[in-house]
Design a protein around this motif. Structure first.
Motif, PDB file in Angstrom:
ATOM      1  N   THR A  64       0.819  -1.210   0.000  1.00 32.30           N
ATOM      2  CA  THR A  64       0.000   0.000   0.000  1.00 32.30           C
ATOM      3  C   THR A  64       0.857   1.265   0.000  1.00 32.30           C
ATOM      4  O   THR A  64       0.560   2.233  -0.691  1.00 32.30           O
ATOM      5  CB  THR A  64      -0.927   0.053   1.234  1.00 32.30           C
ATOM      6  OG1 THR A  64      -0.124  -0.029   2.425  1.00 32.30           O
ATOM      7  CG2 THR A  64      -1.937  -1.081   1.224  1.00 32.30           C
ATOM      8  N   HIS A  65       1.912   1.264   0.821  1.00 31.67           N
ATOM      9  CA  HIS A  65       2.800   2.430   0.913  1.00 31.67           C
ATOM     10  C   HIS A  65       4.090   2.034   1.606  1.00 31.67           C
ATOM     11  O   HIS A  65       4.191   0.943   2.183  1.00 31.67           O
ATOM     12  CB  HIS A  65       2.101   3.591   1.635  1.00 31.67           C
ATOM     13  CG  HIS A  65       1.815   3.355   3.086  1.00 31.67           C
ATOM     14  ND1 HIS A  65       0.966   2.353   3.535  1.00 31.67           N
ATOM     15  CD2 HIS A  65       2.248   3.988   4.210  1.00 31.67           C
ATOM     16  CE1 HIS A  65       0.892   2.392   4.854  1.00 31.67           C
ATOM     17  NE2 HIS A  65       1.680   3.367   5.305  1.00 31.67           N
ATOM     18  N   LEU A  66       5.074   2.926   1.533  1.00 30.75           N
ATOM     19  CA  LEU A  66       6.428   2.565   1.962  1.00 30.75           C
ATOM     20  C   LEU A  66       6.734   3.065   3.373  1.00 30.75           C
ATOM     21  O   LEU A  66       7.759   3.711   3.606  1.00 30.75           O
ATOM     22  CB  LEU A  66       7.439   3.075   0.933  1.00 30.75           C
ATOM     23  CG  LEU A  66       7.217   2.430  -0.447  1.00 30.75           C
ATOM     24  CD1 LEU A  66       8.015   3.149  -1.521  1.00 30.75           C
ATOM     25  CD2 LEU A  66       7.557   0.947  -0.411  1.00 30.75           C
ATOM     26  N   HIS A  67       5.862   2.759   4.306  1.00 30.77           N
ATOM     27  CA  HIS A  67       6.182   2.891   5.719  1.00 30.77           C
ATOM     28  C   HIS A  67       6.613   1.512   6.210  1.00 30.77           C
ATOM     29  O   HIS A  67       6.034   0.497   5.806  1.00 30.77           O
ATOM     30  CB  HIS A  67       4.987   3.401   6.530  1.00 30.77           C
ATOM     31  CG  HIS A  67       4.878   4.905   6.535  1.00 30.77           C
ATOM     32  ND1 HIS A  67       3.719   5.579   6.809  1.00 30.77           N
ATOM     33  CD2 HIS A  67       5.823   5.868   6.292  1.00 30.77           C
ATOM     34  CE1 HIS A  67       3.931   6.894   6.748  1.00 30.77           C
ATOM     35  NE2 HIS A  67       5.194   7.087   6.433  1.00 30.77           N
ATOM     36  N   GLY A  68       7.624   1.505   7.114  1.00 29.58           N
ATOM     37  CA  GLY A  68       8.249   0.252   7.517  1.00 29.58           C
ATOM     38  C   GLY A  68       7.287  -0.800   8.039  1.00 29.58           C
ATOM     39  O   GLY A  68       7.458  -1.989   7.779  1.00 29.58           O
ATOM     40  N   ASP A  69       6.260  -0.366   8.765  1.00 30.78           N
ATOM     41  CA  ASP A  69       5.350  -1.363   9.350  1.00 30.78           C
ATOM     42  C   ASP A  69       4.512  -2.086   8.293  1.00 30.78           C
ATOM     43  O   ASP A  69       3.766  -3.005   8.619  1.00 30.78           O
ATOM     44  CB  ASP A  69       4.445  -0.726  10.425  1.00 30.78           C
ATOM     45  CG  ASP A  69       3.597   0.422   9.922  1.00 30.78           C
ATOM     46  OD1 ASP A  69       4.100   1.239   9.125  1.00 30.78           O
ATOM     47  OD2 ASP A  69       2.428   0.531  10.329  1.00 30.78           O
ATOM     48  N   HIS A  70       4.659  -1.695   7.035  1.00 30.64           N
ATOM     49  CA  HIS A  70       3.941  -2.377   5.956  1.00 30.64           C
ATOM     50  C   HIS A  70       4.878  -3.184   5.051  1.00 30.64           C
ATOM     51  O   HIS A  70       4.414  -3.895   4.165  1.00 30.64           O
ATOM     52  CB  HIS A  70       3.146  -1.365   5.127  1.00 30.64           C
ATOM     53  CG  HIS A  70       2.033  -0.724   5.914  1.00 30.64           C
ATOM     54  ND1 HIS A  70       0.704  -1.010   5.726  1.00 30.64           N
ATOM     55  CD2 HIS A  70       2.086   0.159   6.946  1.00 30.64           C
ATOM     56  CE1 HIS A  70      -0.028  -0.320   6.595  1.00 30.64           C
ATOM     57  NE2 HIS A  70       0.796   0.399   7.347  1.00 30.64           N
ATOM     58  N   VAL A  71       6.215  -3.035   5.263  1.00 32.70           N
ATOM     59  CA  VAL A  71       7.163  -3.727   4.356  1.00 32.70           C
ATOM     60  C   VAL A  71       8.327  -4.440   5.040  1.00 32.70           C
ATOM     61  O   VAL A  71       9.014  -5.229   4.388  1.00 32.70           O
ATOM     62  CB  VAL A  71       7.779  -2.770   3.297  1.00 32.70           C
ATOM     63  CG1 VAL A  71       6.777  -2.348   2.276  1.00 32.70           C
ATOM     64  CG2 VAL A  71       8.422  -1.556   3.935  1.00 32.70           C
ATOM     65  N   ASP A 143      -5.086   9.321   1.476  1.00 33.33           N
ATOM     66  CA  ASP A 143      -4.545  10.565   2.027  1.00 33.33           C
ATOM     67  C   ASP A 143      -3.764  10.231   3.301  1.00 33.33           C
ATOM     68  O   ASP A 143      -4.316  10.207   4.391  1.00 33.33           O
ATOM     69  CB  ASP A 143      -5.722  11.516   2.323  1.00 33.33           C
ATOM     70  CG  ASP A 143      -5.259  12.827   2.940  1.00 33.33           C
ATOM     71  OD1 ASP A 143      -4.043  13.095   2.953  1.00 33.33           O
ATOM     72  OD2 ASP A 143      -6.130  13.595   3.408  1.00 33.33           O
ATOM     73  N   HIS A 144      -2.469   9.935   3.115  1.00 38.26           N
ATOM     74  CA  HIS A 144      -1.612   9.579   4.233  1.00 38.26           C
ATOM     75  C   HIS A 144      -0.451  10.582   4.241  1.00 38.26           C
ATOM     76  O   HIS A 144      -0.497  11.577   3.534  1.00 38.26           O
ATOM     77  CB  HIS A 144      -1.154   8.124   4.042  1.00 38.26           C
ATOM     78  CG  HIS A 144      -0.566   7.480   5.263  1.00 38.26           C
ATOM     79  ND1 HIS A 144      -1.056   7.673   6.525  1.00 38.26           N
ATOM     80  CD2 HIS A 144       0.488   6.619   5.399  1.00 38.26           C
ATOM     81  CE1 HIS A 144      -0.327   6.961   7.378  1.00 38.26           C
ATOM     82  NE2 HIS A 144       0.618   6.324   6.717  1.00 38.26           N
ATOM     83  N   ARG A 145       0.602  10.326   4.994  1.00 37.70           N
ATOM     84  CA  ARG A 145       1.710  11.290   5.043  1.00 37.70           C
ATOM     85  C   ARG A 145       2.654  11.144   3.855  1.00 37.70           C
ATOM     86  O   ARG A 145       3.470  12.005   3.599  1.00 37.70           O
ATOM     87  CB  ARG A 145       2.469  11.118   6.367  1.00 37.70           C
ATOM     88  CG  ARG A 145       1.540  11.223   7.587  1.00 37.70           C
ATOM     89  CD  ARG A 145       2.303  11.322   8.876  1.00 37.70           C
ATOM     90  NE  ARG A 145       3.148  10.191   9.147  1.00 37.70           N
ATOM     91  CZ  ARG A 145       2.719   9.037   9.704  1.00 37.70           C
ATOM     92  NH1 ARG A 145       1.445   8.876  10.008  1.00 37.70           N
ATOM     93  NH2 ARG A 145       3.562   8.061   9.938  1.00 37.70           N
ATOM     94  N   SER A 213      -5.781   1.088   3.780  1.00 35.81           N
ATOM     95  CA  SER A 213      -4.873   1.347   4.909  1.00 35.81           C
ATOM     96  C   SER A 213      -3.598   1.958   4.330  1.00 35.81           C
ATOM     97  O   SER A 213      -3.098   1.433   3.348  1.00 35.81           O
ATOM     98  CB  SER A 213      -4.541   0.040   5.605  1.00 35.81           C
ATOM     99  OG  SER A 213      -3.767   0.249   6.743  1.00 35.81           O
ATOM    100  N   ASP A 214      -3.060   3.029   4.826  1.00 31.43           N
ATOM    101  CA  ASP A 214      -3.522   3.925   5.872  1.00 31.43           C
ATOM    102  C   ASP A 214      -4.083   5.193   5.232  1.00 31.43           C
ATOM    103  O   ASP A 214      -3.551   5.616   4.217  1.00 31.43           O
ATOM    104  CB  ASP A 214      -2.345   4.339   6.757  1.00 31.43           C
ATOM    105  CG  ASP A 214      -1.548   3.160   7.325  1.00 31.43           C
ATOM    106  OD1 ASP A 214      -1.916   2.010   7.133  1.00 31.43           O
ATOM    107  OD2 ASP A 214      -0.514   3.418   7.952  1.00 31.43           O
ATOM    108  N   THR A 215      -5.033   5.828   5.891  1.00 34.66           N
ATOM    109  CA  THR A 215      -5.572   7.051   5.297  1.00 34.66           C
ATOM    110  C   THR A 215      -6.350   7.903   6.310  1.00 34.66           C
ATOM    111  O   THR A 215      -6.951   7.360   7.239  1.00 34.66           O
ATOM    112  CB  THR A 215      -6.518   6.717   4.112  1.00 34.66           C
ATOM    113  OG1 THR A 215      -6.864   7.924   3.431  1.00 34.66           O
ATOM    114  CG2 THR A 215      -7.803   6.035   4.566  1.00 34.66           C
TER     115      THR A 215
HETATM  116 ZN    ZN Z   1       1.643   4.364   7.240  1.00 36.88          ZN
END
Ligand code: ZN
Length: 307
Positions: A64-71, A143-145, A213-215
């Motif tokens: 979904t996105h490149l934040h550590g808790d997702h990869v 719409d996340h950071r 997730s996440d938004t």
């Molecule tokens: Zn995130």
């Protein structure tokens, strides 16, 4: 007739900070014997093993996105697949930046992988990104950071069911069966046309699943998702922390419920809980005040769709 060929498994539904029993984000969809993973947080492979999912069946991973808790779980998972003798092709669906970083990690730590890793570069946009025989996948921009997308999985139409007695009655040859399952009429050797409706019964309707997730809350997101069978929408916070949710690009349980209601979803699945909450029942209560059919997510949850 209910389809039993579309099953969701929650590997992790916590947010970034460790807060047992929660694990960081990861979900697996089993669709007709193939496994499709969405996000791969740290420890995802432990849940994958605990659920006895077959490693050789995993062929697609959607990030979904490149934040550590997702990869962060991805390098470990890929190594384990290699150690287990898996040789299939794995396609990772991620942004260009994610593909560049992961390529370097795999090249450095796992230079002789027996698996073939390929990347499908996706954009931060609403777009159709993937099709195979089982499913069609599209993204919705969130719409996340940082750039972040939700994924909507739409199962392919099932073939029609052929009525076994009809095969005998009209001596239908084996070579015609697949055409009839796809909707064709049968022409007897005498030139009589037997309409498809007499030979078959309709298939189960295809299943759809949205993973958001996440938004932060987005008023028009519901319309862009559409009426899915199940919407997993992040519920990082409760209403008491609506300001934190907006500031950090997250949603409350009430906001997730509004999106489920407005999308016409049949059910809402919660998740991505902040580590600051110990009791999850208030998430259920808050969401149900707006949308009745809410399922409280937890690690190792298994849901067969349609519900
Ligand atoms: Zn995130």
């Amino acid at each position: 007739m209910a389809s039993t060929q579309f099953t969701l498994f929650t590997l992790g539904c916590g947010s970034a900070k460790p807060a047992p029993p929660h694990q960081p984000s990861s979900t697996v969809l089993a669709i007709r014997n193939n496994l499709y993973m969405i996000d791969c947080g740290e420890n995802a492979q432990s849940s994958f093993a605990a659920l006895r999912l077959k490693r050789t069946r995993l062929s697609h991973i959607f990030i979904t996105h490149l934040h550590g808790d997702h990869v962060y779980g991805l390098p470990g998972l890929i190594d384990t697949l290699a150690l287990s003798g898996c040789t299939q092709e794995i396609t990772i669906h991620t942004f260009r930046e994610g593909a560049d970083i992961l390529y370097r990690i795999f090249k450095f730590f796992s230079p002789n992988l027996p698996l073939k890793i390929s990347f499908n570069i996706i954009e931060y946009a609403d777009a159709h990104i993937f099709d195979d025989d089982n499913v069609s996948v599209r993204t919705v921009a969130l719409d996340h950071r940082i750039p972040d997308v939700g994924f909507i999985f739409e199962e392919r139409e099932h073939p029609r069911h052929i009525i076994p007695e009809m095969i005998d009655r009209y001596a239908i040859p084996y070579s015609e069966i697949n055409n009839i399952k796809r909707g064709a009429d049968f022409h007897t050797p005498e030139g009589i046309i037997i309409p498809n409706a007499e030979l078959t019964t309709p298939p189960a309707p295809p299943v759809s699943y949205a993973h958001i997730s996440d938004t932060a809350y987005i008023p028009d997101l519901a319309q862009r998702i559409g009426p899915v069978d199940l919407l997993m929408h992040e519920t990082t916070y409760l209403n008491d922390r609506e300001k934190d949710a907006a500031a950090r690009g997250h949603s409350t349980a009430a906001q997730a419920a509004m999106t489920a209601r407005d999308a016409g979803a049949k059910a809402l699945l919660t998740g991505h809980y902040s580590s600051s909450y110990r009791d999850l029942l208030p998430f259920l209560k808050e969401a149900r005040e707006i949308f009745p059919n809410v399922i409280l997510n937890k690690e190792l949850l298994t849901l067969s769709l349609p519900l």
